[in-house]
Motif scaffolding. Structure first.
Motif, PDB file in Angstrom:
ATOM      1  N   THR A 164     -58.376 -23.828 -35.811  1.00 42.90           N
ATOM      2  CA  THR A 164     -57.028 -24.112 -36.297  1.00 42.90           C
ATOM      3  C   THR A 164     -56.763 -23.349 -37.594  1.00 42.90           C
ATOM      4  N   THR A 165     -57.736 -23.362 -38.498  1.00 47.29           N
ATOM      5  CA  THR A 165     -57.601 -22.616 -39.751  1.00 47.29           C
ATOM      6  C   THR A 165     -57.439 -21.130 -39.487  1.00 47.29           C
TER       7      THR A 165
ATOM      8  N   ARG B  59     -35.584 -26.876 -46.727  1.00 47.80           N
ATOM      9  CA  ARG B  59     -35.145 -26.703 -45.337  1.00 47.80           C
ATOM     10  C   ARG B  59     -36.269 -27.160 -44.418  1.00 47.80           C
ATOM     11  N   GLN B  60     -35.979 -28.137 -43.546  1.00 53.28           N
ATOM     12  CA  GLN B  60     -37.018 -28.638 -42.650  1.00 53.28           C
ATOM     13  C   GLN B  60     -37.285 -27.615 -41.550  1.00 53.28           C
ATOM     14  N   ILE B  61     -38.562 -27.423 -41.244  1.00 55.75           N
ATOM     15  CA  ILE B  61     -38.976 -26.492 -40.196  1.00 55.75           C
ATOM     16  C   ILE B  61     -39.981 -27.191 -39.287  1.00 55.75           C
ATOM     17  N   ARG B  62     -40.314 -26.532 -38.202  1.00 59.01           N
ATOM     18  CA  ARG B  62     -41.370 -26.995 -37.309  1.00 59.01           C
ATOM     19  C   ARG B  62     -42.425 -25.903 -37.189  1.00 59.01           C
TER      20      ARG B  62
ATOM     21  N   GLU C 236     -50.017 -27.739 -32.415  1.00 61.81           N
ATOM     22  CA  GLU C 236     -48.728 -27.747 -33.105  1.00 61.81           C
ATOM     23  C   GLU C 236     -48.053 -29.103 -33.005  1.00 61.81           C
ATOM     24  N   SER C 237     -48.115 -29.699 -31.832  1.00 62.24           N
ATOM     25  CA  SER C 237     -47.508 -31.016 -31.659  1.00 62.24           C
ATOM     26  C   SER C 237     -48.118 -32.040 -32.599  1.00 62.24           C
ATOM     27  N   GLN C 238     -49.437 -31.968 -32.790  1.00 59.48           N
ATOM     28  CA  GLN C 238     -50.121 -32.872 -33.712  1.00 59.48           C
ATOM     29  C   GLN C 238     -49.703 -32.587 -35.152  1.00 59.48           C
ATOM     30  N   LEU C 239     -49.673 -31.301 -35.530  1.00 61.85           N
ATOM     31  CA  LEU C 239     -49.307 -30.944 -36.903  1.00 61.85           C
ATOM     32  C   LEU C 239     -47.867 -31.315 -37.236  1.00 61.85           C
TER      33      LEU C 239
END
Length: 420
Positions: free
Chosen positions: A340-341, A8-11, A87-90
């Protein structure tokens, strides 16, 4: 055949309420006015207060430093604005979850955009396994570059270890990294349909990779973490070093003709044993005690993790030097990546479950049963040596692993966090 669900694709899109709550906690955070005692050298007693204060301040304001020691946001854009940019980058490459053996496993799939020029070109599937205190984000920079290659072409799969980030924690005690490797092999074959693949890992990921190499589907493997397995003729010098005769082992290895970087690796290993491995004792004996204490404590998670990034990294990396023009400024070990980590651990409520491998799998390093890797002994293996790895040894000592070493590279800089 393992029980497998549909991907299942997620964001990556954490609730704004969670980010607002984090902002309030950071705004209200308190730190000591001065170091724990006077007369300390930087980092001598653990996390340095000056660096921690700087990172907490930049985190609170939403403007941590990047690889060039430049702020990534305005002076006071806040946590939410900064993190939404991360988040946009990831999310440039898709994320998925899939149920395997009753666990929801997260993975990111890096794949180059298809083009007519790629028609018929072979693709090399490549799985990267992270360790602690890493997470899936550490693979982003190299994976996004690797899939730009046209000859050969790559697809990079970056799962989160069970109990880390967006992957569900094991449902029962006794889950080892051998079990995680079995799940990852199922991911690569039954879920994604690859007939064969290559694998890479460091830290805990090096053990996962060695277990993956047991699978007939994993045709080649590479690791960057292999704690030293000394030959018998070096034992007298090593025993003397352990007994308190400091410098005996490195000097003896120098006289035996070992490369300076190989000697450096042994020095690092002794430093780690003497001053740097206390965390393994508590995470490997009472993981819930520390885990529950850090669970809802963002500054605590940062202090605990940041000290490892400092101790295990090349001291020339951007996060721990004030020289913005140093030649290692392309390293991604910087304030932005450390935070970020920490954000992944905090927002996914997974810091406590990330300790589980220390309780369930540490014996695989401390008292290895070489029979566990018998199926992999003929697979081609590669190893990359970095000068500031936390526990390394000479190239010739790799023979004790009983693996088919076909590739070895000694790098000029870098430490434990090789992906960064």
């Amino acid at each position: 055949m393992s029980e497998v669900g549909q991907p299942r694709q997620i964001r990556i899109d954490f609730p704004e309420a969670d980010l607002d709550r984090l902002q309030r906690k950071l705004d209200d955070a308190r730190l000591p006015d001065q170091e724990i005692t006077g007369g300390l050298k930087p980092w001598e007693y653990g996390t340095e207060l000056v660096k921690l204060r700087q990172l907490v301040n930049d985190w609170t304001n939403g403007n941590p430093k990047d690889s060039m020691r430049q702020s990534v946001g305005s002076a006071r854009q806040g946590v939410k604005a900064w993190w939404k940019g991360v988040e946009s980058q990831l999310n440039r490459f898709p994320h998925y979850t899939v149920q395997i053996e009753g666990l929801d496993i997260h993975y990111q799939h890096f794949k180059s955009p298809s083009s007519n020029n790629d028609a018929g070109a072979p693709v090399i599937p490549f799985i990267f396994s992270h360790g602690w205190p890493g997470c899936f984000t550490e693979a982003f920079h190299f994976a996004s570059k690797l899939v730009e290659s046209r000859a050969p072409r790559f697809e990079v799969i970056v799962p989160s270890l069970p109990g880390y980030g967006l992957s569900q924690a094991p449902l029962k005690k006794g889950w080892t990294l051998k079990d995680s490797a079995r799940v990852f092999d199922t991911l690569m074959t039954s879920v994604l349909g690859f007939k064969s693949y290559m694998a890479q890992g460091g830290d805990w990921g090096s053990l996962v990779t060695r277990f993956l190499a047991n699978s007939p589907h994993c045709t080649i493997a590479h690791i960057n973490f292999a704690p030293p397995q000394p030959p018998i003729w070096t034992m007298p010098a090593l025993i003397l070093e352990h007994a308190g005769f400091k410098g005996v082992a490195p000097k003896s290895l120098e006289l035996m003709g070992y490369h300076p970087q190989e000697v450096q690796g042994i020095k690092r290993a002794f430093e780690y044993q003497d001053q740097g491995n206390a965390y393994t004792k508590i995470q490997g004996t009472q993981p819930s005690t520390l885990g529950y204490g850090l669970y809802d404590n963002p500054v605590g998670i940062l202090s605990w993790i940041m000290e490892k990034f400092h101790a295990w990294s090349d001291p020339r990396c951007p996060a721990f030097t004030t020289n913005s023009t140093n030649q290692f400024s392309h390293s991604f070990i910087n304030d932005q990546e450390i935070l970020t980590t920490v954000m992944i651990y905090y927002l996914t409520n997974s810091v406590h479950t990330s300790f589980l491998p220390y309780k369930e799998s540490m014996q695989l390093f401390q008292k290895p049963d070489w029979k566990l890797w018998e199926p992999a002994k003929h697979k081609p293996f590669g190893y990359s040596s970095f000068p500031y790895e936390l526990a390394a040894g000479p190239k010739s000592w790799l023979a004790k692993y009983g693996l088919n070493w076909q590739y070895y590279k000694m790098h000029d800089y870098g430490g434990h966090f090789a992906a960064l």
